[in-house]
Design a protein around this motif. Structure first.
Motif, PDB file in Angstrom:
ATOM      1  N   THR A  30       0.846  -1.196   0.069  1.00  0.00           N
ATOM      2  CA  THR A  30       0.147   0.075   0.215  1.00  0.00           C
ATOM      3  C   THR A  30       0.947   1.307  -0.027  1.00  0.00           C
ATOM      4  O   THR A  30       1.660   1.305   0.942  1.00  0.00           O
ATOM      5  CB  THR A  30      -0.861  -0.191   1.353  1.00  0.00           C
ATOM      6  N   LEU A  31       0.688   2.124  -1.098  1.00  0.00           N
ATOM      7  CA  LEU A  31       1.720   3.218  -1.231  1.00  0.00           C
ATOM      8  C   LEU A  31       0.828   4.086  -0.144  1.00  0.00           C
ATOM      9  O   LEU A  31      -0.322   4.459  -0.370  1.00  0.00           O
ATOM     10  CB  LEU A  31       1.657   3.883  -2.633  1.00  0.00           C
ATOM     11  N   LYS A  32       1.546   5.006   0.616  1.00  0.00           N
ATOM     12  CA  LYS A  32       1.226   5.878   1.495  1.00  0.00           C
ATOM     13  C   LYS A  32       0.715   7.351   0.969  1.00  0.00           C
ATOM     14  O   LYS A  32      -0.244   7.920   1.130  1.00  0.00           O
ATOM     15  CB  LYS A  32       1.876   5.960   2.714  1.00  0.00           C
ATOM     16  N   ASP A  33       1.694   7.724   0.128  1.00  0.00           N
ATOM     17  CA  ASP A  33       1.526   8.989  -0.676  1.00  0.00           C
ATOM     18  C   ASP A  33       2.485   9.019  -1.705  1.00  0.00           C
ATOM     19  O   ASP A  33       3.316   8.091  -2.219  1.00  0.00           O
ATOM     20  CB  ASP A  33       1.837  10.158   0.404  1.00  0.00           C
ATOM     21  N   GLY A  34       2.043  10.115  -2.467  1.00  0.00           N
ATOM     22  CA  GLY A  34       2.713  10.259  -3.870  1.00  0.00           C
ATOM     23  C   GLY A  34       3.659  11.410  -3.574  1.00  0.00           C
ATOM     24  O   GLY A  34       4.525  11.313  -2.720  1.00  0.00           O
ATOM     25  N   HIS A  35       3.942  12.282  -4.518  1.00  0.00           N
ATOM     26  CA  HIS A  35       4.932  13.372  -4.676  1.00  0.00           C
ATOM     27  C   HIS A  35       4.399  14.290  -5.065  1.00  0.00           C
ATOM     28  O   HIS A  35       4.024  14.705  -6.328  1.00  0.00           O
ATOM     29  CB  HIS A  35       6.046  12.773  -5.636  1.00  0.00           C
ATOM     30  N   PRO A  36       4.175  15.685  -4.178  1.00  0.00           N
ATOM     31  CA  PRO A  36       3.496  16.729  -4.736  1.00  0.00           C
ATOM     32  C   PRO A  36       4.727  17.567  -5.536  1.00  0.00           C
ATOM     33  O   PRO A  36       5.912  17.644  -5.214  1.00  0.00           O
ATOM     34  CB  PRO A  36       3.485  17.352  -3.324  1.00  0.00           C
ATOM     35  N   ALA A  37       4.033  18.264  -6.533  1.00  0.00           N
ATOM     36  CA  ALA A  37       4.897  19.350  -6.997  1.00  0.00           C
ATOM     37  C   ALA A  37       4.126  20.703  -6.377  1.00  0.00           C
ATOM     38  O   ALA A  37       3.323  20.918  -6.574  1.00  0.00           O
ATOM     39  CB  ALA A  37       4.625  19.437  -8.616  1.00  0.00           C
ATOM     40  N   ILE A  38       5.150  21.445  -6.138  1.00  0.00           N
ATOM     41  CA  ILE A  38       4.833  22.841  -5.601  1.00  0.00           C
ATOM     42  C   ILE A  38       4.533  23.783  -6.639  1.00  0.00           C
ATOM     43  O   ILE A  38       5.589  24.187  -7.415  1.00  0.00           O
ATOM     44  CB  ILE A  38       6.027  23.445  -4.601  1.00  0.00           C
ATOM     45  N   ALA A  39       3.682  24.504  -6.718  1.00  0.00           N
ATOM     46  CA  ALA A  39       3.580  25.567  -7.721  1.00  0.00           C
ATOM     47  C   ALA A  39       3.828  26.837  -7.328  1.00  0.00           C
ATOM     48  O   ALA A  39       3.086  27.211  -6.115  1.00  0.00           O
ATOM     49  CB  ALA A  39       2.104  25.349  -8.308  1.00  0.00           C
ATOM     50  N   LEU A  40       4.578  27.553  -7.701  1.00  0.00           N
ATOM     51  CA  LEU A  40       4.949  28.809  -7.226  1.00  0.00           C
ATOM     52  C   LEU A  40       4.697  29.956  -8.270  1.00  0.00           C
ATOM     53  O   LEU A  40       4.695  29.581  -9.489  1.00  0.00           O
ATOM     54  CB  LEU A  40       6.676  28.816  -7.133  1.00  0.00           C
ATOM     55  N   GLU A  41       3.847  30.875  -7.755  1.00  0.00           N
ATOM     56  CA  GLU A  41       3.709  31.883  -8.854  1.00  0.00           C
ATOM     57  C   GLU A  41       4.857  32.936  -8.848  1.00  0.00           C
ATOM     58  O   GLU A  41       5.395  33.389  -7.662  1.00  0.00           O
ATOM     59  CB  GLU A  41       2.384  32.651  -8.475  1.00  0.00           C
ATOM     60  N   GLY A  42       5.329  33.456  -9.862  1.00  0.00           N
ATOM     61  CA  GLY A  42       6.394  34.313  -9.925  1.00  0.00           C
ATOM     62  C   GLY A  42       5.895  35.844  -9.484  1.00  0.00           C
ATOM     63  O   GLY A  42       4.681  36.066  -9.156  1.00  0.00           O
ATOM     64  N   ILE A  43       6.701  36.803  -9.328  1.00  0.00           N
ATOM     65  CA  ILE A  43       6.620  38.154  -9.155  1.00  0.00           C
ATOM     66  C   ILE A  43       7.041  39.061 -10.370  1.00  0.00           C
ATOM     67  O   ILE A  43       7.949  38.810 -11.056  1.00  0.00           O
ATOM     68  CB  ILE A  43       6.984  38.572  -7.924  1.00  0.00           C
ATOM     69  N   PHE A  44       6.372  40.289 -10.560  1.00  0.00           N
ATOM     70  CA  PHE A  44       6.995  41.249 -11.562  1.00  0.00           C
ATOM     71  C   PHE A  44       7.960  42.033 -10.702  1.00  0.00           C
ATOM     72  O   PHE A  44       7.845  42.152  -9.588  1.00  0.00           O
ATOM     73  CB  PHE A  44       5.612  42.256 -11.997  1.00  0.00           C
ATOM     74  N   ALA A  84      -2.069  12.294  -2.261  1.00  0.00           N
ATOM     75  CA  ALA A  84      -2.453  11.789  -3.479  1.00  0.00           C
ATOM     76  C   ALA A  84      -1.137  11.414  -4.158  1.00  0.00           C
ATOM     77  O   ALA A  84      -0.007  11.933  -3.894  1.00  0.00           O
ATOM     78  CB  ALA A  84      -3.117  12.976  -4.323  1.00  0.00           C
ATOM     79  N   LEU A  85      -1.296  10.518  -5.201  1.00  0.00           N
ATOM     80  CA  LEU A  85      -0.134   9.913  -5.925  1.00  0.00           C
ATOM     81  C   LEU A  85       0.333  11.007  -6.889  1.00  0.00           C
ATOM     82  O   LEU A  85       1.592  11.015  -6.962  1.00  0.00           O
ATOM     83  CB  LEU A  85      -0.709   8.750  -6.802  1.00  0.00           C
ATOM     84  N   CYS A  86      -0.412  12.002  -7.460  1.00  0.00           N
ATOM     85  CA  CYS A  86      -0.015  13.234  -8.193  1.00  0.00           C
ATOM     86  C   CYS A  86      -0.786  14.397  -7.694  1.00  0.00           C
ATOM     87  O   CYS A  86      -1.776  14.485  -7.520  1.00  0.00           O
ATOM     88  CB  CYS A  86      -0.251  12.881  -9.605  1.00  0.00           C
ATOM     89  N   GLU A  87       0.049  15.183  -7.031  1.00  0.00           N
ATOM     90  CA  GLU A  87      -0.357  16.383  -6.523  1.00  0.00           C
ATOM     91  C   GLU A  87       0.336  17.629  -6.902  1.00  0.00           C
ATOM     92  O   GLU A  87       1.618  17.806  -6.996  1.00  0.00           O
ATOM     93  CB  GLU A  87      -0.141  16.296  -5.054  1.00  0.00           C
ATOM     94  N   LEU A  88      -0.264  18.618  -7.439  1.00  0.00           N
ATOM     95  CA  LEU A  88      -0.007  19.989  -7.534  1.00  0.00           C
ATOM     96  C   LEU A  88      -0.260  21.124  -6.549  1.00  0.00           C
ATOM     97  O   LEU A  88      -1.613  21.074  -6.560  1.00  0.00           O
ATOM     98  CB  LEU A  88      -0.386  20.475  -9.111  1.00  0.00           C
ATOM     99  N   ALA A  89       0.559  21.077  -5.786  1.00  0.00           N
ATOM    100  CA  ALA A  89       0.109  22.122  -4.417  1.00  0.00           C
ATOM    101  C   ALA A  89       0.292  23.523  -4.664  1.00  0.00           C
ATOM    102  O   ALA A  89       1.466  23.950  -5.240  1.00  0.00           O
ATOM    103  CB  ALA A  89       1.175  21.523  -3.383  1.00  0.00           C
ATOM    104  N   GLY A  90      -0.459  24.270  -4.464  1.00  0.00           N
ATOM    105  CA  GLY A  90      -0.529  25.719  -4.511  1.00  0.00           C
ATOM    106  C   GLY A  90       0.242  26.219  -3.397  1.00  0.00           C
ATOM    107  O   GLY A  90       0.296  25.398  -2.429  1.00  0.00           O
TER     108      GLY A  90
END
Lengths: 73, 163
Positions: free
Chosen positions: A56-70, B156-162
């Motif tokens: 059982t996989l407990k969690d995946g891998h998040p990608a952090i979305a970053l907003e840029g700045i002017f 989640a297995l695939c997560e895009l976090a703000g």
């Protein structure tokens, strides 16, 4: 109960009566997974002939979305 | 080198390009191309790799046979990954998607240790999505079951976090 086994040197999976086999079960848990395994060994010589695993996989891998700045001039 | 896990870098770029569609639901239909209508989505697959491999999120851009497992009961390319309609969700400040069913192989013998699952998009040139590691395993005349985590922020297995 019949158990799927692969005997030493055999190409095919066959079945054996559970009474001729030694059953072992185990598992572990860490930060990322829960693992449970079942093994069957020949009673005669202890050779492994069956191994099944449930993970059982407990969690995946998040990608952090970053907003840029002017930037000002 | 060992296999490492994570969302593939190429996948993150391809999301911005509109390459991948996990599970279209009744969401917006006033978009192009035509595949973005309710119910249309890509097909994804999960392939297993040897522990001796060197797959990584930065270098793995597509499915390949190098270091893929082989044995009785395993077909090259792996198994289809199911994403039910509505499986792409928002949770807290994240967009999440997780397969809606476990992956399972039966009648399986994999004698060489393996420890990695690659999820890839077989509808779009086998482009890689993500790599997932687990403890090194072998299977003998048995069943391998990979059960998915909860589809929510933080798991989640695939997560895009703000931010």
């Amino acid at each position: 109960m019949l158990i799927d086994v692969q005997l030493p040197g055999a190409d095919q999976i066959t079945q054996m009566d559970e009474k001729f086999l030694l059953k072992l079960e185990g598992g572990f848990e860490d930060a990322t997974q829960i693992v449970k395994w079942v093994q069957y060994h020949l009673i005669t010589d202890g050779v492994l002939v069956h191994r099944s695993v449930a993970i059982t996989l407990k969690d995946g891998h998040p990608a952090i979305a970053l907003e840029g700045i002017f930037q000002g001039e | 080198m060992a296999n490492t896990a994570g969302l593939c870098t190429s996948f993150l770029k391809e999301l911005l390009q509109g390459v991948h569609a996990f599970c279209q639901d009744s969401g917006p239909t006033n978009v192009t191309p035509a595949r973005a209508s309710a119910g249309q989505s890509d097909t994804f697959k999960g392939a297993l790799y040897l522990a001796s491999g060197s797959l990584s999120p930065g270098s793995t851009t597509a499915y390949g046979t190098t270091s893929e497992v082989s044995g009785t009961g395993y077909t090259a390319g792996g198994a289809t990954v199911t994403y039910a309609a509505g499986q792409a969700i928002t949770s807290s400040r994240s967009g999440c998607v997780t397969p809606s069913a476990s992956l399972q192989w039966t009648g399986l013998t994999l004698s060489t240790a393996f420890d990695t699952l690659l999820i890839y998009n077989s509808s779009q040139g086998n482009r890689a999505v993500s790599l997932h590691n687990f403890g090194s395993q072998t299977i003998t005349a048995g069943t391998l079951t990979l059960t998915m985590p909860t589809n929510a922020a933080g798991t989640a297995l695939c997560e895009l976090a703000g931010q």
